[in-house]
Structure formats: structure tokens, C-alpha cells
Scaffold this motif. Structure first.
Motif, mmCIF file in Angstrom:
data_model
loop_
_atom_site.group_PDB
_atom_site.id
_atom_site.type_symbol
_atom_site.label_atom_id
_atom_site.label_comp_id
_atom_site.label_asym_id
_atom_site.label_seq_id
_atom_site.Cartn_x
_atom_site.Cartn_y
_atom_site.Cartn_z
ATOM 1 N N UNK A 1 -6.695 5.958 -3.143
ATOM 2 C CA UNK A 1 -8.088 5.188 -3.529
ATOM 3 C C UNK A 1 -7.891 3.618 -3.231
ATOM 4 N N UNK A 2 -8.732 2.845 -2.724
ATOM 5 C CA UNK A 2 -8.846 1.512 -2.772
ATOM 6 C C UNK A 2 -9.193 0.807 -3.851
ATOM 7 N N UNK A 3 -8.848 -0.555 -3.898
ATOM 8 C CA UNK A 3 -9.334 -1.125 -5.198
ATOM 9 C C UNK A 3 -10.689 -1.722 -4.868
ATOM 10 N N UNK A 4 -11.518 -1.473 -6.157
ATOM 11 C CA UNK A 4 -13.032 -1.674 -5.845
ATOM 12 C C UNK A 4 -13.271 -3.338 -5.966
ATOM 13 N N UNK A 5 -14.579 -3.719 -5.544
ATOM 14 C CA UNK A 5 -14.771 -4.983 -5.242
ATOM 15 C C UNK A 5 -14.967 -5.708 -6.457
ATOM 16 N N UNK A 6 -15.237 -5.112 -7.436
ATOM 17 C CA UNK A 6 -15.443 -5.847 -8.801
ATOM 18 C C UNK A 6 -14.092 -5.978 -9.363
ATOM 19 N N UNK A 7 -13.151 -5.081 -8.927
ATOM 20 C CA UNK A 7 -11.718 -5.313 -9.567
ATOM 21 C C UNK A 7 -10.861 -6.459 -8.805
ATOM 22 N N UNK B 1 -6.398 -1.674 6.034
ATOM 23 C CA UNK B 1 -6.052 -3.114 5.379
ATOM 24 C C UNK B 1 -6.579 -3.249 4.044
ATOM 25 N N UNK B 2 -7.441 -2.191 3.572
ATOM 26 C CA UNK B 2 -7.867 -2.098 2.252
ATOM 27 C C UNK B 2 -6.693 -2.217 1.116
ATOM 28 N N UNK B 3 -7.039 -3.167 0.062
ATOM 29 C CA UNK B 3 -5.998 -3.125 -1.034
ATOM 30 C C UNK B 3 -6.238 -1.909 -1.809
ATOM 31 N N UNK B 4 -5.004 -1.244 -2.101
ATOM 32 C CA UNK B 4 -5.092 -0.168 -3.006
ATOM 33 C C UNK B 4 -5.321 -0.425 -4.722
ATOM 34 N N UNK B 5 -5.831 0.668 -5.007
ATOM 35 C CA UNK B 5 -5.819 0.333 -6.634
ATOM 36 C C UNK B 5 -4.722 0.962 -7.307
ATOM 37 N N UNK B 6 -3.958 -0.159 -8.043
ATOM 38 C CA UNK B 6 -2.697 0.356 -8.387
ATOM 39 C C UNK B 6 -2.704 0.997 -9.941
ATOM 40 N N UNK B 7 -3.951 1.120 -10.499
ATOM 41 C CA UNK B 7 -3.989 1.869 -11.634
ATOM 42 C C UNK B 7 -4.042 3.463 -11.067
ATOM 43 N N UNK B 8 -4.177 3.744 -9.928
ATOM 44 C CA UNK B 8 -4.123 5.146 -9.629
ATOM 45 C C UNK B 8 -3.235 5.268 -8.486
ATOM 46 N N UNK B 9 -2.369 4.488 -8.541
ATOM 47 C CA UNK B 9 -1.095 4.721 -7.564
ATOM 48 C C UNK B 9 0.061 5.462 -8.228
ATOM 49 N N UNK B 10 -0.231 6.002 -9.429
ATOM 50 C CA UNK B 10 1.101 6.627 -10.127
ATOM 51 C C UNK B 10 1.702 7.944 -9.423
ATOM 52 N N UNK B 11 0.746 8.708 -8.723
ATOM 53 C CA UNK B 11 1.365 9.955 -8.166
ATOM 54 C C UNK B 11 2.307 9.525 -7.334
ATOM 55 N N UNK B 12 2.094 8.707 -5.848
ATOM 56 C CA UNK B 12 3.118 8.338 -4.981
ATOM 57 C C UNK B 12 4.180 7.602 -5.707
ATOM 58 N N UNK B 13 4.016 6.819 -6.657
ATOM 59 C CA UNK B 13 5.211 6.096 -7.216
ATOM 60 C C UNK B 13 6.040 7.102 -7.859
ATOM 61 N N UNK B 14 5.699 7.890 -8.875
ATOM 62 C CA UNK B 14 6.413 8.957 -9.142
ATOM 63 C C UNK B 14 7.288 9.862 -8.071
ATOM 64 N N UNK B 15 6.613 9.905 -6.940
ATOM 65 C CA UNK B 15 7.232 10.825 -6.019
ATOM 66 C C UNK B 15 8.408 9.758 -5.353
ATOM 67 N N UNK B 16 8.203 8.411 -5.430
ATOM 68 C CA UNK B 16 9.273 7.418 -5.126
ATOM 69 C C UNK B 16 10.662 7.663 -5.991
ATOM 70 N N UNK B 17 10.214 7.563 -7.393
ATOM 71 C CA UNK B 17 11.356 7.991 -8.221
ATOM 72 C C UNK B 17 12.085 9.426 -8.132
ATOM 73 N N UNK B 18 11.427 10.247 -7.618
ATOM 74 C CA UNK B 18 11.977 11.694 -7.437
ATOM 75 C C UNK B 18 12.983 11.601 -6.069
ATOM 76 N N UNK B 19 12.477 10.716 -5.254
ATOM 77 C CA UNK B 19 13.350 10.646 -4.023
ATOM 78 C C UNK B 19 14.609 9.563 -4.290
ATOM 79 N N UNK C 1 6.894 -5.006 -5.315
ATOM 80 C CA UNK C 1 5.775 -5.669 -4.921
ATOM 81 C C UNK C 1 4.571 -5.383 -5.420
ATOM 82 N N UNK C 2 4.411 -4.119 -5.918
ATOM 83 C CA UNK C 2 3.213 -3.293 -6.364
ATOM 84 C C UNK C 2 3.103 -3.880 -8.024
ATOM 85 N N UNK C 3 4.072 -4.294 -8.521
ATOM 86 C CA UNK C 3 4.006 -4.796 -9.882
ATOM 87 C C UNK C 3 3.363 -3.610 -10.873
ATOM 88 N N UNK C 4 4.046 -2.731 -10.899
ATOM 89 C CA UNK C 4 3.374 -1.633 -11.846
ATOM 90 C C UNK C 4 4.379 -1.340 -12.943
#
Length: 350
Positions: free
Chosen positions: A344-350, A117-135, A262-265
Motif C-alpha cells: 500500500x502507498x502512503x496517504x496524502x495526509x501522512x 513512483x508512489x511512496x510506500x507506507x512504512x507502517x504497513x511494510x512489515x511483511x516484505x521486510x520480514x521476508x528480507x530477514x528470512x532471506x 533507507x526505509x528507516x524502520x
């Protein structure tokens, strides 16, 4: 008589001399009444010092037998009863062990749930999203090669003035693809209940995409139809199982699109890149090549990955066929699902 004279002579000494005996009243104190207290104390102390000290012998420790232990643990009439350790039966031991195991499992499950249930850090989600575009390009290569499906074809043909209102096979396939795409997008709304940016939903949703792609691979394998259409009016997939294949892979792409949106990237939907093309061209820092610009670079990577997926998908299709290509796509989607679990998950400060 002579004793009294002796005492009087002793008291009649010169004034410089201290009388040997002290008189009390008219009667002098007898010498017999004086006891040598200090001499007796010294004598007794000297006698005590010369008394021998009795030797004490220590007996070796003895190990009590079982009967003696039982006698020691049993209550006595002279004092309180000693506490005894309760003996548990076999069933009670099993119940206690099961209770401890359940407690350990519950703690482990709570830790896993918190991790998912941890929220992901969208600033570091580029690799799997690039794989989405590949698919997206990979799946489109299989579908367009077989049936040339385009969503607007059944609607645009009604306004070309030909008067042909029949429901062609290409129209049926396009409508099936469109409805399945919308169905997959509605499945993506489940993420609003779980958390659209959580690690668990991104992994689970991508796993659903893999299941849809696997269904399409199995159905096209059982349909025994070709993989490449000879022309736009003569599609390769025409039977019922091929329609199921179109619906399954379209649902997987629709689910992928709503999850990515929904990730708004900068990758937007990772499916329809028309908007991405327009945003890339209008990017103010488009020609500033001396430094990295995240908004520009992510859009460029999304478009590049889509083209790369299309070329690789068609190359694999020519080698192993449509069923095998969709099987490879299933494996890639499953790897992306695991990839989301390690994001990686989103930090609490973010």
C-alpha cells in the motif's frame, strides 16, 4: 320635384323622433350613398364559412438514389454549396489510427509511472521486510556451510602473533565477500535518484537481488563442487566459479541491507542483527506482554525470521544441494519483488 318633397317630409317629423336621413349642409345625403358595410361583412363571412376546404394528399416518401444524393450534395448556382464530408485515404486512416494508439499508450504509461513512483507506507511494510530477514538467514546458511566466511578473519589473524602473513584461501573468500557486499551496497544508492521509498525502486532493487542470487546458483552449479565444508580450514568452494558465487550472493545481501536501511524502520538493515539484539534487550516495554508494542515486536519478528531462514535454508541444502537451494532463494526474492508492487502507498495526509 317629388323627390325633394319626400325628403322634406321625412325631415319634418316630430322632435321626439330621430330623422331618418342626416343632412349635410344645405344638401341632404342621398340614400344611395349609404352602403351596408356590416351586412356585406356578415354575408362574406357566411360565404367563406360555406366554402369547401381543399383536400391535401401526402405523397409517400421516396428514397433518393445515389445519383440524386450526389446531385443534392453538389453545389447549385441558386444557393450556397452544401458542406461535404472529406474522404480520407487508406494511408491517412492508418496514420490516424497509429496516432490514437500512441496517445492511448502514452496515457497508460503515465499511469503506470505514477503508480510506481508512489511512496510506500512504512507502517504497513512489515511483511516484505520480514521476508528480507528470512532471506538473510537462508543465504547465510548456504554460504557459511560451504566456506565459513567471516569478514573479520583476514584482519584478526594478522594480530594473533603467529607471524603467518600468507594469503590463505579463507582470507581470499572473506575479502571477496566483503568487497562484493560493499559493491552491492553502492548499487543501493541508485535508489536516492529514483526515490528510496517508492514502489518502483523497492521492486526493482529486490529484482536485482534475485538476479545476483540466480548468478550465484548458476555458478555453483557449474563449479561441480561440494556444498558442505569438512572443517573451517578446508572450505568446499575453492575454484573461480565458487568465488563468483560468493561475490554474487554477498552483493545481493549488501543491496538488501542498504535498501532496508533507507526505509528507516524497526527492522534496520535486516542483515546484521547485532544492533537489533541490543535494541531489543534495552526496549523499555520488553516485558509488557499485555499489549502490542510496535518497536519491540518488529525487532523480535526480525530476529525470529532470520533464525527461521537459517534453519530452513540448511534443511533444503541437505535435500537438494547448494545450487538448488540458491535457486529456491532466487524464486523467493522474485516473489518479494512482486510483493513490493502490491504494497500500500502512503496517504496524502501522512
Amino acid at each position: 320635384m317629388w323627390k325633394r318633397n319626400l325628403v322634406a317630409a321625412l325631415h319634418s317629423r316630430t322632435p321626439s323622433e330621430t330623422p331618418l336621413l342626416r343632412s349635410e349642409g344645405s344638401r341632404p345625403i342621398s340614400t344611395a350613398t349609404l352602403e351596408p358595410v356590416q351586412e356585406q361583412d356578415a354575408t362574406s363571412t357566411h360565404q367563406h364559412q360555406h366554402q369547401p376546404v381543399p383536400s391535401v394528399t401526402l405523397a409517400p416518401p421516396q428514397i433518393a438514389t445515389n445519383s440524386e444524393k450526389h446531385h443534392m450534395s453538389s453545389p447549385t448556382t441558386s444557393g450556397k454549396a452544401s458542406p461535404t464530408i472529406p474522404v480520407m485515404s487508406k494511408n491517412e486512416l492508418v496514420v490516424a489510427a497509429n496516432r490514437d494508439l500512441e496517445s492511448t499508450n502514452s496515457q497508460g504509461m503515465s499511469g503506470i509511472r505514477a503508480y510506481l513512483m508512489e511512496e510506500l507506507d512504512m507502517t504497513q511494510a512489515a511483511p516484505p521486510l520480514s521476508a528480507y530477514c528470512f532471506m538473510t538467514g537462508f543465504i547465510d546458511a548456504v554460504c557459511f556451510t560451504a566456506v565459513y566466511v567471516c569478514f573479520h578473519s583476514p584482519v584478526a589473524r594478522l594480530f594473533n602473533g603467529s607471524g603467518d602473513y600468507s594469503f590463505h584461501i579463507s582470507d581470499q573468500q572473506a575479502l571477496c565477500s566483503l568487497l562484493s557486499f560493499i559493491f552491492g551496497a553502492f548499487i543501493g544508492r541508485l535508489g536516492d535518484k529514483i526515490g528510496c521509498k517508492t514502489r518502483g525502486w523497492m521492486a526493482l532493487g529486490t529484482f536485482f537481488q534475485a538476479l545476483f542470487t540466480m548468478i550465484g546458483a548458476i555458478c555453483v552449479w557449474k563449479s561441480n563442487e561440494g556444498a558442505i565444508a569438512s572443517s573451517r580450514g578446508d572450505p568446499a568452494w575453492v575454484n573461480v566459479l565458487s568465488f563468483v558465487t560468493i561475490g554474487a550472493i554477498s552483493a545481493s545481501v549488501g543491496l538488501q541491507g542498504i535498501m532496508a536501511k533507507r526505509l528507516n524502520t524497526q527492522y534496520t538493515t535486516t542483515v546484521v542483527l547485532t544492533t537489533t539484539w541490543c535494541e531489543l534487550v534495552t526496549e523499555p516495554e520488553l516485558f509488557n506482554l499485555r499489549r502490542l508494542v510496535k518497536s519491540r515486536d518488529h525487532k523480535a519478528v526480525a530476529i525470529l525470521c532470520l533464525f527461521l531462514g537459517g534453519f530452513i535454508g540448511r534443511a533444503v541444502l541437505d535435500k537438494i544441494g547448494d545450487a538448488g537451494t540458491l535457486g529456491v532463494g532466487t524464486g523467493v526474492r522474485f516473489l518479494i519483488s512482486i510483493w513490493w508492487l502490491l504494497a500500500p502507498a502512503k496517504n496524502a495526509k501522512q
